[in-house]
Design an enzyme around this catalytic site. Structure first.
Site, PDB file in Angstrom:
ATOM      1  N   TYR B  52       3.061  19.645   0.676  1.00 51.77           N
ATOM      2  CA  TYR B  52       3.457  18.748  -0.413  1.00 51.77           C
ATOM      3  C   TYR B  52       2.223  17.952  -0.831  1.00 51.77           C
ATOM      4  O   TYR B  52       1.340  17.674  -0.020  1.00 51.77           O
ATOM      5  CB  TYR B  52       4.580  17.810   0.029  1.00 51.77           C
ATOM      6  CG  TYR B  52       5.927  18.503   0.195  1.00 51.77           C
ATOM      7  CD1 TYR B  52       6.154  19.361   1.276  1.00 51.77           C
ATOM      8  CD2 TYR B  52       6.961  18.301  -0.703  1.00 51.77           C
ATOM      9  CE1 TYR B  52       7.386  19.985   1.434  1.00 51.77           C
ATOM     10  CE2 TYR B  52       8.204  18.920  -0.546  1.00 51.77           C
ATOM     11  CZ  TYR B  52       8.408  19.763   0.519  1.00 51.77           C
ATOM     12  OH  TYR B  52       9.623  20.395   0.681  1.00 51.77           O
ATOM     13  N   GLU B  53       2.188  17.556  -2.110  1.00 49.80           N
ATOM     14  CA  GLU B  53       0.954  16.977  -2.647  1.00 49.80           C
ATOM     15  C   GLU B  53       0.607  15.623  -2.030  1.00 49.80           C
ATOM     16  O   GLU B  53      -0.497  15.131  -2.210  1.00 49.80           O
ATOM     17  CB  GLU B  53       1.022  16.878  -4.172  1.00 49.80           C
ATOM     18  CG  GLU B  53       2.100  15.965  -4.682  1.00 49.80           C
ATOM     19  CD  GLU B  53       2.343  16.135  -6.184  1.00 49.80           C
ATOM     20  OE1 GLU B  53       1.887  17.116  -6.762  1.00 49.80           O
ATOM     21  OE2 GLU B  53       2.997  15.261  -6.743  1.00 49.80           O
ATOM     22  N   SER B  54       1.537  15.030  -1.299  1.00 50.52           N
ATOM     23  CA  SER B  54       1.240  13.780  -0.602  1.00 50.52           C
ATOM     24  C   SER B  54       0.252  13.985   0.534  1.00 50.52           C
ATOM     25  O   SER B  54      -0.170  13.015   1.164  1.00 50.52           O
ATOM     26  CB  SER B  54       2.534  13.166  -0.063  1.00 50.52           C
ATOM     27  OG  SER B  54       3.225  14.106   0.741  1.00 50.52           O
TER      28      SER B  54
END
Lengths: 283, 257
Positions: B52-54
């Protein structure tokens, strides 16, 4: 050198009308208490920077404090749109807002360039993307070694950066754990001051050698605000208040309901209310 | 084969999940892609790496995250890296085999709009914007897209090129210097679509059980092309349905829904 201060005093000492300011956090550790303090002090005409402006920027925009916003995703995560932001963009209410819109890759690179003291960030991006046609700050450079055309955007250098962190030690060194986002970069890129709210002050950070620690001399002021990230979360302290994010959609959907909510929950309150807000969410 | 009834939404998620492989490194968009990626992980692809881009790499959440940065993504990840590193080393560095995106608007060439409805400078509806999608679309080795079909979403011309798919079709990606494959699969609540090898126009290759060509056309704003060897998507198995429903139920309870 980090000074321990009350949040109100830290904000009024460092943030000025018309500043460029970042309240960073990538879903996690969003400095809500600090932004609420800025709203209470009515410091306006701001240029806001954040990759993922969510509820707290919706609130600042709705209160008319924002002249311009630099961002890459303006949504209520997992819920939908930001209705105060939409009202400002679509209807100019309560004032028109200028936007400088990027992709996440551009903003992340621009934060890193800001921390690194470079004037711009270079990366492989924006190929075929419409933003390159509407944002004049998206340009291109040619690699002098390979001839490859790469995207370039200006470094991010706010006057003031605010972040929320788990803890500081008594000297003022700050530890961030979990999803660390771009907070280290935001602190190091700030021109005038970085202000940190923390959950608690401890004798020893207990940090492993590679942990994300901001040395005390990178920070201007630290304010202890337990729960200060609510309704986002603080890894190891309390969970995300998903219900608050879902509820925000209806509140922000109506100008009167929004104003009433801000009166009750922000303007008439202080940083001390955040501890109570996370009591049921503590892990 | 399933004896249980299933919804079009469930068929979409399960068909999307089946497209993923055990050795994929998948950059996960929030919403429909997230459900599909986790069903894949919980069924036939336990070894899949979900990112996930986090900054969470190799995450294995027990419930679906509400946001791309929920705490559980970090707690169950192999490692969590800073966001600049996520985009620089892992996405730009070419480590992602599949970028899995959703969309508000899509056109026949898999170009995506999540930015505005109407004119960019005076929009009728201001949407959240691209987030990570513009570079996920150009730097993942290939892109899968999943979204429900509707006349509002499947349009002749998108209002804004948030993420570049196949542009005007043909070799448009290569002409822009993009070296990755782009959208190679579109999974909806009615059908599976794949790009034509030459024109790159998305073509229906499989209809979900009970779905007609007419039903597909009614929800699309251009004249739909159907592949000559049009097939029927296998219905969800008992296991697939059980896994998806249990995941949704755990998620509902966890998010206080």
């Amino acid at each position: 050198m980090a000074r321990f201060m009350e949040l109100g005093a830290a904000v009024s000492a460092h943030l000025r009308q018309g500043d460029t300011v970042a309240f960073e956090g990538f879903t996690h550790l969003i400095p809500h208490a600090a932004a609420h303090e800025v709203i209470r002090q009515g410091i306006g005409d701001l240029t806001l920077i954040r990759m993922t402006p969510d509820l707290v920027y919706d609130q600042m925009i709705g209160m008319g404090l924002v002249r311009r916003m630099i961002f890459s995703y303006a949504g209520n995560p997992g819920v939908g749109l930001l209705r105060r932001f939409r009202d400002a963009v679509e209807n100019g209410w309560p004032r028109p807002i200028e936007i400088e819109e990027h992709s996440h890759a551009a903003m992340a690179n621009a934060w890193e360039a800001g921390a690194a003291g470079l004037p711009m960030a270079v990366f492989r991006g924006y190929k075929g993307a419409g933003l390159a046609g509407v944002n004049p700050n998206i340009r291109h450079v040619t690699c002098p070694f390979t001839g490859e055309e790469l995207a370039a955007v200006p470094a991010l250098r706010p006057d003031v950066s605010f972040i929320h962190a788990q803890k500081a030690d008594r000297a003022g060194n700050v530890l961030i754990e979990g999803i660390v986002g771009v907070q280290k970069e935001a602190v190091l890129a700030a021109r005038r001051a970085a202000i940190v709210t923390v959950e608690e002050i401890v004798d020893d950070l207990g940090a492993h050698p590679n942990a994300c620690v901001l040395p005390r001399w990178t920070i201007a002021a630290i304010a202890v605000v337990p729960g200060g990230a609510h309704p986002s979360y603080a890894h190891g302290y309390y969970g995300r208040d998903n219900a608050a994010y879902i509820a925000w959609d209806a509140i922000a959907g109506d100008r009167e309901a929004f104003r009433a909510w801000m009166e009750e929950h922000v303007l008439g309150q202080g940083p001390q209310v955040f501890a109570e807000r996370v009591r049921e969410l503590r892990t | 084969m399933s004896r249980q009834p299933f919804s079009p939404d469930e068929m979409m998620t399960i068909a999307a999940a089946r497209a993923l492989r055990d050795d994929d490194v998948c950059f996960v968009g929030i919403g429909a892609p997230s459900a599909a990626c986790n069903v894949a992980r919980l069924t036939h692809a336990p070894g899949i790496t979900l990112i996930y881009e986090s900054g969470t790499i190799g995450t294995a959440p027990e419930v679906l995250p509400l946001s791309i940065g929920d705490g559980e993504l970090c707690e169950t990840a192999v490692t969590t890296v800073p966001v600049p590193e996520m985009f620089r080393y892992w996405l730009q560095g070419g480590r992602i085999s599949v970028g899995f995106l959703g969309a508000a608007q899509i056109d026949r060439f898999g170009n995506i709009n999540t930015t505005v409805v109407g004119d960019y400078h005076a929009p009728r509806t201001r949407l959240p914007g691209g987030g990570g999608a513009p570079e996920i679309a150009s730097l993942s080795q290939k892109v899968y897209i999943t979204m429900k079909q509707s006349r509002r979403g499947f349009v002749e011309t998108i209002d804004f090129f948030t993420s570049f798919g196949h542009g005007e079709g043909g070799d448009h990606r290569q002409r822009l210097g993009i070296t990755t494959a782009g959208p190679t699969l579109l999974i909806t609540d009615l059908a599976i679509w794949e790009p034509d090898p030459q024109s790159r126009e998305f073509t229906v290759t499989s209809l979900h059980p009970g779905v007609t060509r007419e039903a597909v056309q009614e929800t699309v704003g251009w004249t739909v092309a159907f592949a000559p060897g049009l097939s029927e998507t296998p219905a969800p198995t008992e296991t697939e349905l059980d896994v998806l429903r249990a995941l949704k139920e755990r998620t509902r309870i966890a998010h206080g829904g």
